[in-house]
Design a protein around this motif. Structure first.
Motif, PDB file in Angstrom:
ATOM      1  N   ALA A 291     -11.451  -0.695  13.046  1.00  0.00           N
ATOM      2  CA  ALA A 291     -11.768  -0.476  11.631  1.00  0.00           C
ATOM      3  C   ALA A 291     -10.508  -0.493  10.778  1.00  0.00           C
ATOM      4  CB  ALA A 291     -12.510   0.851  11.463  1.00  0.00           C
ATOM      5  N   ALA A 292      -9.425   0.088  11.295  1.00  0.00           N
ATOM      6  CA  ALA A 292      -8.161   0.085  10.551  1.00  0.00           C
ATOM      7  C   ALA A 292      -7.624  -1.337  10.395  1.00  0.00           C
ATOM      8  CB  ALA A 292      -7.137   0.958  11.280  1.00  0.00           C
ATOM      9  N   GLN A 293      -7.746  -2.147  11.447  1.00  0.00           N
ATOM     10  CA  GLN A 293      -7.322  -3.540  11.350  1.00  0.00           C
ATOM     11  C   GLN A 293      -8.159  -4.292  10.322  1.00  0.00           C
ATOM     12  OE1 GLN A 293      -7.511  -5.260  15.250  1.00  0.00           O
ATOM     13  NE2 GLN A 293      -5.805  -4.052  16.047  1.00  0.00           N
ATOM     14  N   THR A 294      -9.460  -4.026  10.325  1.00  0.00           N
ATOM     15  CA  THR A 294     -10.344  -4.678   9.354  1.00  0.00           C
ATOM     16  C   THR A 294      -9.953  -4.306   7.931  1.00  0.00           C
ATOM     17  OG1 THR A 294     -12.178  -4.685  10.943  1.00  0.00           O
ATOM     18  CG2 THR A 294     -12.739  -4.907   8.612  1.00  0.00           C
ATOM     19  N   LEU A 295      -9.663  -3.024   7.709  1.00  0.00           N
ATOM     20  CA  LEU A 295      -9.243  -2.593   6.374  1.00  0.00           C
ATOM     21  C   LEU A 295      -7.950  -3.263   5.947  1.00  0.00           C
ATOM     22  CD1 LEU A 295     -10.009   1.244   6.358  1.00  0.00           C
ATOM     23  CD2 LEU A 295     -11.043  -0.505   4.906  1.00  0.00           C
ATOM     24  N   THR A 296      -7.014  -3.384   6.873  1.00  0.00           N
ATOM     25  CA  THR A 296      -5.730  -4.021   6.553  1.00  0.00           C
ATOM     26  C   THR A 296      -5.931  -5.478   6.167  1.00  0.00           C
ATOM     27  OG1 THR A 296      -4.554  -2.538   8.052  1.00  0.00           O
ATOM     28  CG2 THR A 296      -3.435  -4.562   7.421  1.00  0.00           C
ATOM     29  N   ARG A 297      -6.712  -6.199   6.976  1.00  0.00           N
ATOM     30  CA  ARG A 297      -6.975  -7.604   6.658  1.00  0.00           C
ATOM     31  C   ARG A 297      -7.721  -7.737   5.341  1.00  0.00           C
ATOM     32  NH1 ARG A 297      -7.685  -8.047  12.414  1.00  0.00           N
ATOM     33  NH2 ARG A 297      -9.880  -7.485  12.205  1.00  0.00           N
ATOM     34  N   ALA A 298      -8.662  -6.824   5.105  1.00  0.00           N
ATOM     35  CA  ALA A 298      -9.445  -6.901   3.868  1.00  0.00           C
ATOM     36  C   ALA A 298      -8.580  -6.627   2.644  1.00  0.00           C
ATOM     37  CB  ALA A 298     -10.611  -5.910   3.925  1.00  0.00           C
TER      38      ALA A 298
END
Length: 548
Positions: A291-298
């Protein structure tokens, strides 16, 4: 999140379904632990009946709630992505045309495609999982804390490690990979799209190998950026199982200590629950690093989208004058160019209604830039462009688009039917009009041979047709448009020499019947064939003067 315009009600429903899913798992772990230990004590079987039924019910409910949660999260995400894309397209269509025209095709496709997808991933892989993890972690800590406060503290620390430290490390790794690899991925996308769309022409020109080599080098650079981020990502992956082991071991030691010192307070079944319950609690935090990776990419994707929106929102003079004259397009001392780049030499042009004009020049001379300026898509770097004596900047933009239309050389072929691809120019085109236009540009026999005629779906867009067929299809789209002034960029490109010359002669002859004699046609070309009936030929020479 504002780009997605999420409906709070739908997000709340998704979170509730997620909590119910993992709540079922948490209860299932607790009751299963009690059942295992209690069964070891061999009580009357009726003492276990309720627990057995509860285990079965929770196992079933977990699957059902997981299904409902998937439906709710994807519904919210897809609605948000649709809203974001619609608003992005509207802003690009209504704002500064240079915002999208100034980007390379690969970059524009990335911002309107994968970047919007990255925003939608936030709902499915970040927003809902984080909310569910917070609720379930609090419930698990409170439950264990009520049984043995010290064990609750150990579980809370372990959950912080798995739910905060591990995601932070994972996000740092993702941020580094994105920051280092974003430019490389953009270059790869540009070169890959160029190679896929123009492989035949590049091979003939001897440039296909250099383009594919550039794409390969950009891809390798992107892979190396990912590899450099592997160390923090490895620590993030290790943090979660370490936290689980520490929590279980801590709960076991504390439980055994309490059980040994005060057996009246700590029963065997309670000890079993104390040890096995934390295992289920960590199911909620297991997805948080991702989820943290997704937030960073987003966040990075959102910056790129907002940058594009900001470009589209740049102040552009929009007049209110009507465009209801006869349709005389005139350029006086026109110099065209992109901001900060070179501009063309002064050009004079006077296109009366129904005239045929050819703009001729070598590659890189500024032909396309000039015709985009004539269409009002770029502001003049010098001189002026008027329609019926009114400067283009003073005309209402919607009215101008109805009168003057620019058709780019690399216009997009959509993954839909031939008829719908033609309706891009005018939504009311029917099958008869479509067949007539296709026949007029030399695609009649090809369409008749297709199994579904104009309703045949181009499943892979432009890759389903040859370069020449694509060029003719785009020309048919232009002919069907309602615009009175057609600005055609390289309409005969990718055709053999004889067909290209014949098509250009037809376009530049008002009596050929290809285009209504009352409409003005401006054709951009590298070379003008002999024997054309053009009313005006404008030659553009290469220039290196900076844009004022």
């Amino acid at each position: 999140m504002a780009l997605l315009e999420l409906e709070p009600r739908r997000v709340i429903i998704a979170v509730v379904a997620g909590v119910a899913t993992l709540g079922s798992a948490l209860l299932l772990a607790g009751i299963s632990a009690w059942l295992i230990v209690r069964a070891w004590e061999m009580p009357p079987v009726l003492d276990l009946t309720v627990a057995v039924v509860a285990v079965r019910a929770l196992g079933i409910s977990r699957g059902l709630f997981r299904y409902f949660e998937r439906l709710a999260t994807h519904d919210a995400a897809l609605r948000g992505m649709t809203s974001a894309r619609s608003r992005l397209y509207e802003r690009l269509a209504e704002g500064d045309p240079a915002a999208s025209a100034g980007l390379r095709r690969g970059d524009l496709l990335s911002r309107t495609g994968s970047d919007v997808d990255a925003l939608g991933d936030v709902v499915v892989r970040a927003l809902v999982p984080i909310a569910v993890a917070v609720v379930l972690s609090l419930a698990a800590v409170i439950t264990v804390g009520v049984i043995v406060p010290a064990a609750g503290v150990v579980l809370a620390v372990a959950l912080l490690l798995a739910g905060v430290v591990a995601p932070w490390l994972s996000a740092s790794a993702a941020a580094r990979a994105e920051a280092d690899g974003d430019a490389a991925r953009t270059r790869f996308g540009e070169d890959a799209v160029t190679a896929l769309d123009h492989a035949a022409e590049l091979r003939v020109a001897g440039r296909l190998t250099s383009v594919t080599d550039r794409a390969r080098a950009a891809n390798l650079e992107s892979v190396r950026a990912t590899d450099r981020s592997a160390v923090p990502a490895a620590f993030a992956d290790a943090a979660a199982p370490l936290a689980v082991g520490a929590s279980v071991l801590g709960a076991l030691l504390i439980g055994v200590t309490v059980f040994g010192s005060d057996a009246a307070t700590m029963s065997p079944t309670t000890l079993g629950i104390l040890v096995l319950l934390p295992l289920s609690a960590f199911e909620a935090t297991a997805v948080l690093p991702a989820a943290a990776q997704t937030l960073t990419r987003a966040r990075l994707a959102a910056r790129r989208i907002v940058d594009l929106l900001d470009r589209a929102d740049r102040p552009v003079p929009h007049g209110t004058a009507s465009a209801d004259g006869p349709g005389r397009l005139r350029a006086d001392g026109l110099r065209s160019g992109w901001p900060g780049g070179a501009c063309t030499r002064p050009v004079d042009l006077d296109a009366a209604p129904g005239s045929r004009v050819a703009i001729v020049g070598s590659s890189g001379s500024g032909k396309t830039t000039t015709v985009m300026t004539l269409a009002g898509l770029l502001a003049p770097a010098g001189g002026s462009v008027t329609l019926d004596g009114v400067d283009l900047a003073e005309i209402d933009q919607a009215a101008l688009r109805r009168r003057v239309a620019f058709f780019a050389e690399d216009a997009h072929i959509f993954d839909t039917s031939i008829l719908e691809n033609l309706r891009v120019a005018r939504g009311t085109v029917d099958e008869f009009e479509a067949r007539a236009a296709l026949a007029s540009v030399g695609l009649g026999e090809w369409v008749d041979a297709l199994p579904d005629g104009v309703d045949t779906v181009l499943a892979s867009g432009a890759r389903d047709i040859s370069g020449g067929q694509r060029r003719r299809l785009l020309l048919a789209r232009a002919i069907l448009s309602p615009a009175e002034i057609l600005l055609l960029d390289e309409p005969a490109e990718h055709l053999d020499a004889e067909d290209a010359a014949h098509l250009q002669r037809q376009l530049l002859d008002s009596g050929s019947g290809l285009v209504d004699p009352a409409r003005t046609v401006v054709v951009v070309t590298h070379s003008l064939p002999a024997g054309t009936a053009a009313d005006l030929v404008v030659r553009i020479e290469k220039n290196a003067l900076p844009t004022p």
